[in-house]
Scaffold this motif. Structure first.
Motif, short mmCIF file in Angstrom:
data_model
loop_
_atom_site.label_atom_id
_atom_site.label_comp_id
_atom_site.label_asym_id
_atom_site.label_seq_id
_atom_site.Cartn_x
_atom_site.Cartn_y
_atom_site.Cartn_z
N SER A 63 36.08 43.50 44.38
CA SER A 63 36.61 43.41 43.02
C SER A 63 35.62 42.61 42.19
O SER A 63 34.84 41.84 42.75
N ASN A 64 35.67 42.77 40.88
CA ASN A 64 34.83 41.88 40.08
C ASN A 64 35.64 40.73 39.49
O ASN A 64 35.23 40.09 38.54
N ASN A 65 36.76 40.41 40.15
CA ASN A 65 37.48 39.19 39.83
C ASN A 65 36.63 37.99 40.28
O ASN A 65 35.74 38.12 41.11
N THR A 66 36.96 36.81 39.76
CA THR A 66 36.24 35.60 40.14
C THR A 66 36.68 35.14 41.53
O THR A 66 37.74 35.56 42.04
N LYS A 67 35.92 34.24 42.10
CA LYS A 67 36.26 33.66 43.40
C LYS A 67 37.65 33.01 43.33
O LYS A 67 38.47 33.19 44.22
N GLU A 68 37.90 32.26 42.27
CA GLU A 68 39.17 31.56 42.13
C GLU A 68 40.34 32.54 42.02
O GLU A 68 41.39 32.33 42.64
N GLN A 69 40.18 33.60 41.25
CA GLN A 69 41.25 34.59 41.12
C GLN A 69 41.55 35.23 42.47
O GLN A 69 42.72 35.37 42.86
N LEU A 70 40.51 35.62 43.19
CA LEU A 70 40.70 36.25 44.50
C LEU A 70 41.32 35.28 45.50
O LEU A 70 42.24 35.63 46.24
N ALA A 71 40.81 34.05 45.53
CA ALA A 71 41.31 33.05 46.48
C ALA A 71 42.78 32.73 46.20
O ALA A 71 43.59 32.64 47.13
N ASN A 72 43.13 32.55 44.95
CA ASN A 72 44.52 32.25 44.59
C ASN A 72 45.44 33.40 44.96
O ASN A 72 46.53 33.19 45.51
N TRP A 73 45.01 34.64 44.68
CA TRP A 73 45.83 35.80 45.00
C TRP A 73 46.01 35.92 46.52
O TRP A 73 47.12 36.12 47.00
N CYS A 74 44.91 35.80 47.26
CA CYS A 74 44.98 35.92 48.73
C CYS A 74 45.90 34.85 49.32
O CYS A 74 46.68 35.13 50.23
N ALA A 75 45.81 33.62 48.81
CA ALA A 75 46.67 32.55 49.31
C ALA A 75 48.14 32.86 49.02
O ALA A 75 49.00 32.68 49.89
N ALA A 76 48.43 33.35 47.84
CA ALA A 76 49.81 33.65 47.46
C ALA A 76 50.38 34.83 48.25
O ALA A 76 51.58 34.87 48.52
N GLU A 77 49.51 35.78 48.62
CA GLU A 77 49.97 37.00 49.29
C GLU A 77 49.71 37.02 50.80
O GLU A 77 49.96 38.02 51.46
N SER A 78 49.17 35.92 51.35
CA SER A 78 48.85 35.81 52.78
C SER A 78 47.91 36.93 53.23
O SER A 78 48.08 37.51 54.30
N VAL A 79 46.91 37.21 52.41
CA VAL A 79 45.91 38.23 52.74
C VAL A 79 44.68 37.52 53.30
O VAL A 79 44.19 36.55 52.71
N ASP A 80 44.21 37.99 54.45
CA ASP A 80 43.06 37.32 55.07
C ASP A 80 41.91 38.27 55.42
O ASP A 80 41.03 37.94 56.20
N MET A 81 41.90 39.45 54.83
CA MET A 81 40.80 40.37 55.08
C MET A 81 39.57 39.92 54.29
O MET A 81 39.64 39.01 53.47
N THR A 82 38.44 40.55 54.53
CA THR A 82 37.21 40.21 53.82
C THR A 82 37.30 40.67 52.37
O THR A 82 37.44 41.85 52.09
N MET A 83 37.22 39.69 51.48
CA MET A 83 37.29 39.94 50.04
C MET A 83 35.92 39.59 49.46
O MET A 83 35.44 38.46 49.64
N LEU A 84 35.30 40.55 48.79
CA LEU A 84 33.99 40.32 48.19
C LEU A 84 34.10 40.40 46.68
O LEU A 84 34.85 41.21 46.15
N ARG A 85 33.33 39.58 46.01
CA ARG A 85 33.36 39.59 44.55
C ARG A 85 32.06 40.14 43.98
O ARG A 85 30.98 39.78 44.40
N ASP A 86 32.24 41.02 43.03
CA ASP A 86 31.12 41.69 42.37
C ASP A 86 31.17 41.36 40.88
O ASP A 86 31.33 42.23 40.05
N GLU A 87 31.05 40.08 40.58
CA GLU A 87 31.19 39.62 39.20
C GLU A 87 30.11 40.18 38.28
O GLU A 87 30.33 40.32 37.08
#
Length: 163
Positions: free
Chosen positions: A82-106
């Motif tokens: 996704s081209n979301n920021t690191k903070e947006q992705l980290a906050n979303w993953c923490a809230a949704e208990s997602v632990d797969m590899t998330m890469l940012r393409d800002e």
């Protein structure tokens, strides 16, 4: 190439790679700031799930779906880009208990290389690319209407056939 964004046509930048072609390589940071290079993932099939904005319902559904699959299939690399920021992705993953590899393409690197950047909104078009163990594309779907989900079944079948 053109896709629809909530019913309105939008033009994508570049030309998407096709099935049978070597996938354009990239190196992007994950949530721990480790650089993940596509070249490092050779040896196992890869599902690249590309979402426009993690903070929207369809992107959330898509990412949770592949996160669930990633937890049960060790023989496939699962990536969400996704081209979301690191903070947006980290906050979303923490809230949704997602632990797969998330890469940012800002910067839109993958967006341009894969021909899936929507310049009007600065986001990536919803897409799935399945690569074989050598990095050759065996399945691709650029979802015609960005606000709808991809075909999970076909993507997973394509990847599982490579194991």
């Amino acid at each position: 190439m053109e896709v629809l964004l909530k019913g309105n046509p939008v033009e994508l930048v570049g030309t998407p790679p096709k099935v049978g072609e070597k996938a354009p390589t990239f190196s992007l940071k994950d949530l721990s700031d480790h650089v993940i290079s596509l070249d490092e993932l050779k040896g196992k099939p890869v599902i690249i799930s590309i979402v426009p904005d993690i903070d929207t319902s369809v992107c959330a559904l898509q990412t949770k779906h592949f996160n669930k699959e990633a937890a049960t299939i060790a023989d496939i690399h699962f990536l969400t880009i996704s081209n979301n920021t690191k903070e947006q992705l980290a906050n979303w993953c923490a809230a949704e208990s997602v632990d797969m590899t998330m890469l940012r393409d800002e910067e839109g690197i993958v967006g341009k290389e894969y021909g899936i950047l929507i310049p009007e909104i600065g986001r990536l078009a919803r897409s799935i690319f399945v690569l074989d163990k050598d990095g050759v594309i065996t399945y691709e779907e650029i979802v015609p209407e960005v606000s709808t989900e991809p075909n999970y079944v076909k993507a997973l079948e394509a990847a599982k056939a490579l194991i």
